[in-house]
Motif scaffolding. Structure first.
Motif, PDB file in Angstrom:
ATOM      1  N   LEU A   7       0.847  -1.187   0.000  1.00  0.00           N
ATOM      2  CA  LEU A   7       0.000   0.000   0.000  1.00  0.00           C
ATOM      3  C   LEU A   7       0.884   1.238   0.000  1.00  0.00           C
ATOM      4  O   LEU A   7       1.892   1.282   0.709  1.00  0.00           O
ATOM      5  CB  LEU A   7      -0.897   0.001   1.230  1.00  0.00           C
ATOM      6  N   ILE A   8       0.505   2.224  -0.782  1.00  0.00           N
ATOM      7  CA  ILE A   8       1.293   3.448  -0.872  1.00  0.00           C
ATOM      8  C   ILE A   8       0.397   4.619  -0.501  1.00  0.00           C
ATOM      9  O   ILE A   8      -0.679   4.791  -1.074  1.00  0.00           O
ATOM     10  CB  ILE A   8       1.865   3.635  -2.293  1.00  0.00           C
ATOM     11  N   PHE A   9       0.837   5.406   0.466  1.00  0.00           N
ATOM     12  CA  PHE A   9       0.156   6.640   0.837  1.00  0.00           C
ATOM     13  C   PHE A   9       1.036   7.791   0.373  1.00  0.00           C
ATOM     14  O   PHE A   9       2.219   7.856   0.711  1.00  0.00           O
ATOM     15  CB  PHE A   9      -0.069   6.705   2.354  1.00  0.00           C
ATOM     16  N   HIS A  10       0.448   8.690  -0.411  1.00  0.00           N
ATOM     17  CA  HIS A  10       1.209   9.795  -1.005  1.00  0.00           C
ATOM     18  C   HIS A  10       0.328  11.035  -1.015  1.00  0.00           C
ATOM     19  O   HIS A  10      -0.784  11.002  -1.546  1.00  0.00           O
ATOM     20  CB  HIS A  10       1.633   9.410  -2.429  1.00  0.00           C
ATOM     21  N   ASN A  11       0.824  12.114  -0.430  1.00  0.00           N
ATOM     22  CA  ASN A  11       0.069  13.373  -0.359  1.00  0.00           C
ATOM     23  C   ASN A  11      -1.331  13.167   0.211  1.00  0.00           C
ATOM     24  O   ASN A  11      -2.302  13.727  -0.273  1.00  0.00           O
ATOM     25  CB  ASN A  11      -0.028  14.028  -1.741  1.00  0.00           C
ATOM     26  N   GLY A  12      -1.444  12.323   1.224  1.00  0.00           N
ATOM     27  CA  GLY A  12      -2.713  12.097   1.886  1.00  0.00           C
ATOM     28  C   GLY A  12      -3.673  11.167   1.158  1.00  0.00           C
ATOM     29  O   GLY A  12      -4.793  10.962   1.606  1.00  0.00           O
TER      30      GLY A  12
END
Length: 77
Positions: A7-12
């Motif tokens: 899973l990738i979280f980027h800029n919220g």
């Protein structure tokens, strides 16, 4: 073999992994997660202040590893 998700979280915002990948151990999945994080951080357009996190999750939903990206290249001035 067990399925692991990245899973990738980027800029919220979350980018979920719907397919996953098979690995013979959690250690191998964590190594792959580290490669994913390095690949993202090495992108010349990667924003170092974006708060990107790569999370490795097993097929039961348990978090195995969490890696905050701190790398990336500084833009030329």
């Amino acid at each position: 073999m067990r399925c692991y998700y990245f899973l990738i979280f980027h800029n919220g915002e979350a980018q979920t992994d719907q397919v996953g990948e098979l690995f013979g151990s959690a250690e191998l999945a964590v190594q792959h997660g580290a490669r994913v994080a390095r690949d993202i951080a090495s992108d010349p357009e990667y924003d170092r202040g974006s708060g990107t996190v790569v999370i490795v999750v097993d097929d039961s939903g348990a978090e195995i590893e969490r890696r905050e990206l701190r790398g990336g290249r500084k833009p030329w001035r």
